[in-house]
Design a protein around this motif. Structure first.
Motif, PDB file in Angstrom:
ATOM      1  N   LEU A 284       0.635   8.664  -7.713  1.00  0.00           N
ATOM      2  CA  LEU A 284       0.534  10.202  -8.325  1.00  0.00           C
ATOM      3  C   LEU A 284       1.632  10.469  -9.411  1.00  0.00           C
ATOM      4  O   LEU A 284       1.300  10.913 -10.480  1.00  0.00           O
ATOM      5  N   PRO A 285       2.897  10.157  -8.950  1.00  0.00           N
ATOM      6  CA  PRO A 285       3.919  10.351 -10.117  1.00  0.00           C
ATOM      7  C   PRO A 285       3.639   9.638 -11.348  1.00  0.00           C
ATOM      8  O   PRO A 285       3.531  10.113 -12.586  1.00  0.00           O
TER       9      PRO A 285
ATOM     10  N   SER B 271       5.386  11.735  -2.293  1.00  0.00           N
ATOM     11  CA  SER B 271       6.673  11.305  -3.140  1.00  0.00           C
ATOM     12  C   SER B 271       6.968  12.276  -4.215  1.00  0.00           C
ATOM     13  O   SER B 271       8.271  12.591  -4.383  1.00  0.00           O
TER      14      SER B 271
ATOM     15  N   LYS C  66       0.922  -1.151  -0.187  1.00  0.00           N
ATOM     16  CA  LYS C  66      -0.119  -0.189  -0.132  1.00  0.00           C
ATOM     17  C   LYS C  66       0.990   1.377   0.054  1.00  0.00           C
ATOM     18  O   LYS C  66       0.469   2.023  -0.749  1.00  0.00           O
ATOM     19  N   ALA C  67       2.051   1.160   0.948  1.00  0.00           N
ATOM     20  CA  ALA C  67       2.841   2.170   0.756  1.00  0.00           C
ATOM     21  C   ALA C  67       3.494   2.489  -0.428  1.00  0.00           C
ATOM     22  O   ALA C  67       3.470   3.795  -1.040  1.00  0.00           O
TER      23      ALA C  67
ATOM     24  N   TYR D  51       1.053   4.530  -2.618  1.00  0.00           N
ATOM     25  CA  TYR D  51       1.021   5.815  -2.379  1.00  0.00           C
ATOM     26  C   TYR D  51       2.150   6.551  -2.899  1.00  0.00           C
ATOM     27  O   TYR D  51       2.014   7.601  -3.383  1.00  0.00           O
ATOM     28  N   ALA D  52       3.481   5.896  -2.698  1.00  0.00           N
ATOM     29  CA  ALA D  52       4.490   6.582  -3.191  1.00  0.00           C
ATOM     30  C   ALA D  52       4.587   6.632  -4.647  1.00  0.00           C
ATOM     31  O   ALA D  52       4.881   7.847  -5.256  1.00  0.00           O
ATOM     32  N   LEU D  53       4.242   5.649  -5.485  1.00  0.00           N
ATOM     33  CA  LEU D  53       4.387   5.678  -6.984  1.00  0.00           C
ATOM     34  C   LEU D  53       3.114   6.185  -7.630  1.00  0.00           C
ATOM     35  O   LEU D  53       2.735   6.416  -8.817  1.00  0.00           O
TER      36      LEU D  53
ATOM     37  N   ARG E  11      -0.074  11.723   1.986  1.00  0.00           N
ATOM     38  CA  ARG E  11       0.524  10.256   1.774  1.00  0.00           C
ATOM     39  C   ARG E  11       0.650  10.438   0.022  1.00  0.00           C
ATOM     40  O   ARG E  11       1.729   9.863  -0.247  1.00  0.00           O
TER      41      ARG E  11
END
Lengths: 254, 245, 261
Positions: A10-11, B83, A2-3, A6-8, B79
């Motif tokens: 939007l980019p 990034s 899940k993390a 979240y990290a990837l 969240r």
């Protein structure tokens, strides 16, 4: 998992949106991302890399390394002893606020045009945040720790090293600031006075209306800034783990 | 004393080892600086630079505070965007110059450069401030059954304010640096352009004088920002005391 | 018993602008080899200043300190210290073991002997298993144990302790007091223990020295004739303990402007 999402998330969405939205673009200034990516491959995976990126990186690395060494040594001397501090106080206050980019024309006149000048620009611009932060950190060295070291008769060298290590959080803060500044100074100095380098090449592309190529250069500088910042963060996290623990910012216990 | 020593050391070094055309002695630079201070050209250029600084700062503060609150108030949004923000922040804003030169005039670009660089600092300070709120706010404000607006006014905003004070001190020097860069690189009218053109025309004494004065401008802006920060925090402490009474 | 520490006519004056502040006046005190002396007094009486002068960390304005017969001008060899601020006296970037070992590195010791001293000291304070932890991973009481282990490993002739347990909770404090008493007997060190807690002073020491605020010299020097084997509940509730406590208390209260609670 899940993390990672979240990290990837939007980019990925943003890149996809750029790709789709620009796909049929006929605007010369905003070429399709596909074209930019192709240009990126053509331009930077060739001898341009050796001719322009390598000199840039070399100047950046050398200038930054000298700034780091000089900043830590001078900052240590100024922070540790009252006499050099009193002597350099007003001068440091001046350089603390003098905007680094104006050093470029000064050094251009004083040192002349050439590879050294760009290196000196990076060094002279980047040394201040390191020097000032080191001096602050060394000066704030914990008195109790120093008294313990003195009472146990630790040799002078060991005591200096203890002070320096205690100041390392501030030194890192200064070094991080200096890294960002170095990249800016590298690009600006190349834009202003160069025959090679990333900044110079990007400006050349723009002047000759090679727009996709220019965009690819902008992308490369952005990636470089991001990559170096991440690398720095990695080193810093490792080196300052104790400090996060000491100040209660570390939740996991090994 | 330190200043006098540094000035003397510079004077001696400049006279002994350098050509006055490369490193003019201070005894030539200072009178030139005084001459500049009495002329109109310097003040016009300074005014233009300061205008770019001011407009850029206002945009950065307004946009940064709004964006910071929008991103920081909702945990999911924070969240999802963290990034991306982490990626965009270290990208040096000057990479925008070649892109923007194609569509905007140099004055607008300078303002934009100032605004973009400062924007990041403001956004991140607001986010740090909001992170600081979480712990306290969740327990106390809810316990007192404060509404959403009251919570922002009485709890969130006062906590974020000191972080904005720090941001203010940081962005003023960044803003000046970028306003000058705009002049140096693109020739946007102002101090940066004036410095560059005196370098190009070989008036090195004039250029050194300008750089000396630019440092003075930096000191002035820094003092102003510190004063504003103190005012801001003074108000902050005062309202807190009021709220307690 | 031979005297290890001689403090003769020590005075300390701080000069700040036009004002001069006299923190210590004409202090005379002799400590014998192997003695446990507690130094008490109201806050502001200069206990800590005196300790720093004895340690050679602070120059005296007048008078002389002799340690093992030699005048003290800088920290002498054979001196250990434990300060109140355990969080600041340990180096946060070093592990517990490295913290204890650091002071031994410049002594002329073999590697094996150094390791032995460190291991022994950690065992002695009950931290044998915590050698690889960092100070910030330990509780306050345990951090102070590290500082004590550091002193023990150094094998000092004189151990100076400056309010070492003022910042820990009552239960931990009792444990640490008993630990210090045990270590004192086991290693035969001389200890000068500064505290503002009268009960602690009487409980631990063989002699309580009272410094007064704003008075010259040592206000009182009271021998503690309790059994050598002391124990938190029994000793503290004995009649003799009560009498000694009252005597010290009266002396401390006699000093003007006392801030003692």
């Amino acid at each position: 998992m899940k993390a990672l999402g979240y990290a990837l998330g939007l980019p990925a969405a943003l890149v996809a949106a750029w790709w789709v939205a620009s796909d049929g673009s006929t605007n010369v200034f905003l070429p399709p991302l596909r074209t930019i990516v192709e240009a990126f491959r053509d331009v930077w995976f060739s001898d341009t890399f050796v001719r322009d990126v390598v000199p840039s990186l070399w100047r950046l690395a050398a200038g930054y390394a000298i700034a780091l060494a000089a900043g830590v040594v001078l900052g240590f001397v100024i922070g540790r002893w009252a006499a050099p501090r009193a002597l350099t106080g007003p001068l440091l206050a001046y350089f603390r606020v003098l905007p680094a980019p104006v050093l470029i024309p000064v050094l251009l006149v004083a040192v002349g045009i050439g590879d050294t000048t760009k290196l000196v620009v990076i060094t002279v611009g980047a040394v201040w945040p390191i020097l000032l932060n080191t001096a602050d950190g060394v000066r704030a060295a914990d008195e109790v720790g120093l008294q313990c070291a003195a009472a146990y008769r630790l040799p002078r060298r060991t005591r200096h090293l203890l002070v320096l290590r205690g100041a390392s959080p501030q030194i890192f803060a200064g070094a991080r600031q200096a890294l960002g500044l170095s990249i800016i100074l590298m690009v600006v100095s190349e834009m202003l006075m160069s025959t090679d380098g990333l900044g110079f090449t990007v400006v050349q592309f723009q002047r000759s209306f090679a727009i996709p190529q220019m965009w690819s250069g902008v992308l490369l500088i952005g990636l470089l800034g991001f990559g170096l910042a991440k690398l720095f963060e990695l080193v810093e996290r490792r080196a300052l783990r104790w400090h996060r623990g000491h100040t209660g910012q570390l939740t996991e216990r090994p | 004393m330190g200043l006098a020593g540094a000035a003397t050391a510079y004077e001696i070094l400049a006279r002994l080892f350098f050509d006055p055309a490369h490193v003019p002695p201070l005894s030539a630079v200072v009178p030139e600086a005084l001459r500049l201070l009495t002329g109109e050209r310097f003040w016009t250029a300074t005014g233009r630079t300061l205008a770019a600084v001011a407009v850029g700062l206002v945009i950065a503060l307004a946009a940064g505070i709004l964006a910071g609150f929008a991103l920081g108030s909702v945990p999911q949004v924070r969240r999802a965007t963290s990034s991306t923000l982490d990626f965009l922040r270290p990208v040096p804003s000057i990479v925008l110059i070649p892109v923007l030169v194609l569509v905007l005039d140099v004055r607008q670009i300078t303002v934009l450069l100032v605004a973009v660089s400062c924007f990041w600092i403001v956004v991140f300070q607001v986010l740090y401030g909001l992170r600081d709120v979480d712990r306290v706010a969740v327990e106390t404000a809810r316990a007192f059954r404060l509404g959403r607006l009251a919570r922002i006014v009485h709890v969130t905003w006062p906590t974020v304010l000191p972080y904005l004070g720090t941001a203010l001190r940081l962005i003023v020097s960044v803003a000046l640096a970028l306003a000058l860069t705009g002049g140096l690189v693109m020739g946007a009218a102002g101090l940066g352009e004036m410095i560059w053109s005196s370098q190009e025309s070989g008036e090195s004494t004039g250029m050194y004088a300008l750089v000396l004065l630019t440092g003075g401008l930096g000191i002035g802006l820094d003092q102003l920002a510190r004063l504003a920060e103190r005012r801001l925090l003074h108000w902050h402490v005062a309202t807190r005391r009021e709220a307690l009474a | 018993m031979t005297s290890l520490l001689e403090i003769a006519g020590i005075g300390k004056t701080y000069r700040a602008r036009e004002r001069t502040v006299e923190v210590l006046t004409a202090i005379d005190l002799t400590v014998s080899e192997g003695e446990f002396v507690a130094l008490v007094g109201p806050s502001g009486c200069g206990k800590t200043t005196l300790l720093k002068i004895v340690a050679g960390l602070l120059p005296a304005t007048v008078g002389q300190v002799r340690f093992g017969g030699r005048p003290v001008t800088e920290p002498p060899p054979g001196l250990g210290v434990v300060f109140q601020e355990y969080g600041r006296s340990l180096y946060a970037w070093k592990t517990v073991r490295q913290n204890v070992e650091l002071q031994l590195r410049h002594l002329d010791l073999s590697r094996a002997r150094r390791r032995e001293l460190v291991a022994d000291a950690l065992d002695a304070v009950g931290l044998g298993a915590a050698g690889d932890a960092y100070p910030w991973q330990l509780s306050g009481g345990m951090q102070q144990r590290v500082a004590i282990a550091r002193a023990v490993a150094y094998r000092p002739r004189l151990l100076l302790m400056d309010e070492p347990f003022s910042a820990v909770d009552a239960q931990t404090r009792a444990d640490l007091e008993d630990l210090v008493a045990t270590l004192w007997k086991r290693y035969g060190m001389t200890i000068v223990f500064v505290t503002h807690d009268i009960d602690e002073a009487v409980y631990l020491s063989q002699r309580v020295v009272v410094l007064g605020a704003g008075v010259s010299g040592v206000q009182a020097d009271i021998p503690v004739d309790l059994d050598a084997d002391r124990e938190q509940i029994g000793t503290r509730s004995s009649a003799r303990f009560g009498e000694l406590r009252t005597r010290v208390w009266t002396q401390v209260r006699r000093t003007p402007e006392s801030e003692m609670v």
